[in-house]
Design an enzyme around this catalytic site. Structure first.
Site, PDB file in Angstrom:
ATOM      1  N   ASP A 334       0.819  -1.224   0.000  1.00 50.04           N
ATOM      2  CA  ASP A 334       0.000   0.000   0.000  1.00 50.04           C
ATOM      3  C   ASP A 334       0.852   1.274   0.000  1.00 50.04           C
ATOM      4  O   ASP A 334       0.320   2.379  -0.096  1.00 50.04           O
ATOM      5  CB  ASP A 334      -0.924   0.022   1.225  1.00 50.04           C
ATOM      6  CG  ASP A 334      -2.025  -1.028   1.095  1.00 50.04           C
ATOM      7  OD1 ASP A 334      -2.330  -1.441  -0.047  1.00 50.04           O
ATOM      8  OD2 ASP A 334      -2.576  -1.435   2.134  1.00 50.04           O
ATOM      9  N   ARG A 365      -1.868   1.640 -10.169  1.00 47.01           N
ATOM     10  CA  ARG A 365      -1.009   2.579  -9.422  1.00 47.01           C
ATOM     11  C   ARG A 365       0.356   2.765 -10.058  1.00 47.01           C
ATOM     12  O   ARG A 365       1.021   3.763  -9.787  1.00 47.01           O
ATOM     13  CB  ARG A 365      -0.866   2.127  -7.962  1.00 47.01           C
ATOM     14  CG  ARG A 365      -2.134   2.389  -7.166  1.00 47.01           C
ATOM     15  CD  ARG A 365      -1.962   2.124  -5.685  1.00 47.01           C
ATOM     16  NE  ARG A 365      -3.209   2.456  -4.996  1.00 47.01           N
ATOM     17  CZ  ARG A 365      -3.592   1.955  -3.839  1.00 47.01           C
ATOM     18  NH1 ARG A 365      -2.829   1.071  -3.230  1.00 47.01           N
ATOM     19  NH2 ARG A 365      -4.727   2.322  -3.294  1.00 47.01           N
TER      20      ARG A 365
HETATM   21  C1  S3P Z   1      -5.656  -5.578   2.712  1.00 47.41           C
HETATM   22  C2  S3P Z   1      -4.796  -6.344   1.981  1.00 47.41           C
HETATM   23  C3  S3P Z   1      -4.033  -5.818   0.851  1.00 47.41           C
HETATM   24  C4  S3P Z   1      -3.959  -4.298   0.884  1.00 47.41           C
HETATM   25  C5  S3P Z   1      -5.298  -3.670   1.133  1.00 47.41           C
HETATM   26  C6  S3P Z   1      -5.857  -4.147   2.462  1.00 47.41           C
HETATM   27  C7  S3P Z   1      -6.393  -6.222   3.812  1.00 47.41           C
HETATM   28  O1  S3P Z   1      -4.660  -6.200  -0.354  1.00 47.41           O
HETATM   29  O2  S3P Z   1      -3.413  -3.810  -0.315  1.00 47.41           O
HETATM   30  O3  S3P Z   1      -5.193  -2.271   1.156  1.00 47.41           O
HETATM   31  O4  S3P Z   1      -6.939  -5.516   4.671  1.00 47.41           O
HETATM   32  O5  S3P Z   1      -6.420  -7.458   3.844  1.00 47.41           O
HETATM   33  P1  S3P Z   1      -4.351  -7.614  -1.072  1.00 47.41           P
HETATM   34  O6  S3P Z   1      -4.885  -8.687  -0.203  1.00 47.41           O
HETATM   35  O7  S3P Z   1      -5.075  -7.532  -2.380  1.00 47.41           O
HETATM   36  O8  S3P Z   1      -2.864  -7.658  -1.227  1.00 47.41           O
END
Ligand code: S3P
Length: 447
Positions: A334, A365
């Protein structure tokens, strides 16, 4: 709304950031399966977490809010009118975790989302859920999803993408259906679901694979390093697993703090953030700040509700480029947009690889970051799976585009503080997805 952004002379001070979004989602969604109330202290009031809160309400959870403390009282039985539509807004965490929960329940639900969420890949959860026996009707791998919950089968799965959302979706499916589950992770992802279940549930066990020293078979006087498995983590959920409920104290969101810490990093100022979440699956950004030349000091470390936290002070310095790839990129999932901003002000060329997941976030992104960096005069190459960013000092103000993505808006609003001349961001409202307080917080420590 379009916002004018001006440059800052100095950055410094002390602040705290709103509660961690990932932990808050899990508190709201696990309350649907809980037997007792879940009390979430420091629950953030952003659009994503509201989507999970409103979804829980639709499942019959009674919600009371007293300032930042939200009490989720679960219904005695899960009952919903068939084919009720739940709007997950912009939140992929809400959609993916709920998809699992519904798939293993006795409910029939339609999950929908906004335009951006409707373009994001859902096949990564649909495929394994179907292997568990779930009935999911999709739109070519996208929302809206119609899910007809049923009793699922015991399941073993090696996660093909490093995704905490996929992992958590399957855990919620198994919990709702009371079936056993074994998950294997090759890359460790954020573990807030596991921590919350260990904190107020039962039936979860975890094996982390760490390298160890063993006697060398060719020379028993010597030792050699051995890794007992070819994966990093095994998560097992027993069929009798339960979610009881209890209090979850949510620390500040390190992914939000990353924008402010990076402002200190670029300016050379000193910024302290109190009660900041320091779960090791989320602290790659702290390591990154150190690696590129910042001083980072951590005090008052403690663990509440299973989640580590502390007070972090970042002092910026001359920044240098650093290659980012593999597990490090996954750990910065992120934070890459703001890492790219720091790269633009660092000495040398920063290469970011293994970042294909960035293409399927709230926007692409990689494209969005490259386009905006070029507007401020930075040489930025789009690689097959990442970015190459040439650092430097003279950067001009520009009219930035947010691409409807909160983290792009916040990253380039920070960049604007250090550019020659004014800038604008086309839509400042998008920051409300994760941090509506963003511009107010920024004003508290810039001069
Ligand atoms: C998250 C997991 C991540 C992250 C997202 C929040 C979560 O995504 O990028 O902002 O709360 O489990 P991914 O599981 O797609 O990597």
């Amino acid at each position: 709304m379009k916002r004018k952004l001006t440059s800052a002379k100095k950055v410094g001070g002390t602040l705290s950031v709103p509660g961690d979004k990932s932990i808050a989602h899990r508190a709201a969604l696990l309350s649907i399966l809980a037997s007792e109330p879940v009390v979430a202290v420091n629950y953030p009031d952003n659009l994503d977490c509201r989507a999970s809160l409103e979804a829980a309400r639709k499942f019959g959870v009674v919600i009371e809010r007293n300032r930042n403390t939200v009490t989720f009282t679960p219904p005695s039985q899960l009952e919903l009118p068939a084919d009720i539509i739940i709007d997950c807004g912009n939140s992929a965490t809400t959609a993916r975790l709920l998809a699992g929960l519904v798939a293993g329940s006795n409910l029939s639900v339609i999950l929908a989302g906004d335009e951006s969420l409707s373009t994001r890949p859902m096949k990564r959860i649909i495929d394994p859920l179907r292997e568990m026996g779930a009935e999911v009707f999709d739109q070519d791998g996208h929302l809206p999803l119609k899910i007809e919950g049923k009793k699922l089968l015991p399941f073993e799965y090696r996660l093909p993408v490093a995704s905490a959302q996929v992992k958590s979706s399957l855990i919620l499916a198994a919990l709702a259906s009371k079936c056993s589950l074994t998950l294997i992770e090759d890359i460790i992802t954020r573990d807030h679901t596991e921590i919350m279940l260990a904190h107020f549930g039962e039936g979860l066990s975890i094996r982390e694979i760490k390298p160890m020293m063993i006697p060398d078979p060719h020379d028993p006087r010597k030792k050699r390093m051995s890794v007992p498995e070819d994966f990093k983590k095994e998560i097992k959920l027993a069929s009798h697993s339960v979610v009881r409920g209890g209090t979850v104290d949510i620390p500040g969101d390190i992914s939000t703090a990353a924008f402010f810490m990076s402002a200190a990093a670029i300016s050379g100022g000193t910024l302290t953030i109190e009660n900041l979440g320091l779960n090791p699956t989320r602290t790659s950004v702290v390591e990154h700040l150190k690696n590129i030349g910042c001083r980072v000091e951590i005090r008052d470390k403690n663990i509440l509700s299973g989640e580590p936290r502390g007070t972090v002070t970042v002092t910026g310095g001359p920044l240098k480029a650093r290659k980012i790839s593999g597990d490090t990129t996954a750990g910065l999932i992120d934070e890459i947009p703001i890492v790219a901003i720091m790269a633009a002000f660092a000495e040398g060329t920063t290469i970011i690889r293994d970042a294909n997941e960035l293409k399927v976030k709230e926007c692409d992104r990689l494209e969005a970051t490259a386009a905006n960096l070029r507007k401020m005069g930075v040489k930025c190459g789009l690689l097959e799976d990442g970015l190459a960013i040439e650092g430097g000092e003279e950067r001009n103000g520009a009219d930035f585009e947010s691409f409807g993505d909160h983290r792009i808006a916040m990253a380039f609003s920070v960049a604007a503080l250090f550019l020659d001349g004014p800038s604008t961001i086309d839509d400042d409202s998008t920051v409300a997805v994760s941090c509506p307080e963003f511009y107010n917080l920024l004003e508290t420590f810039i001069q």
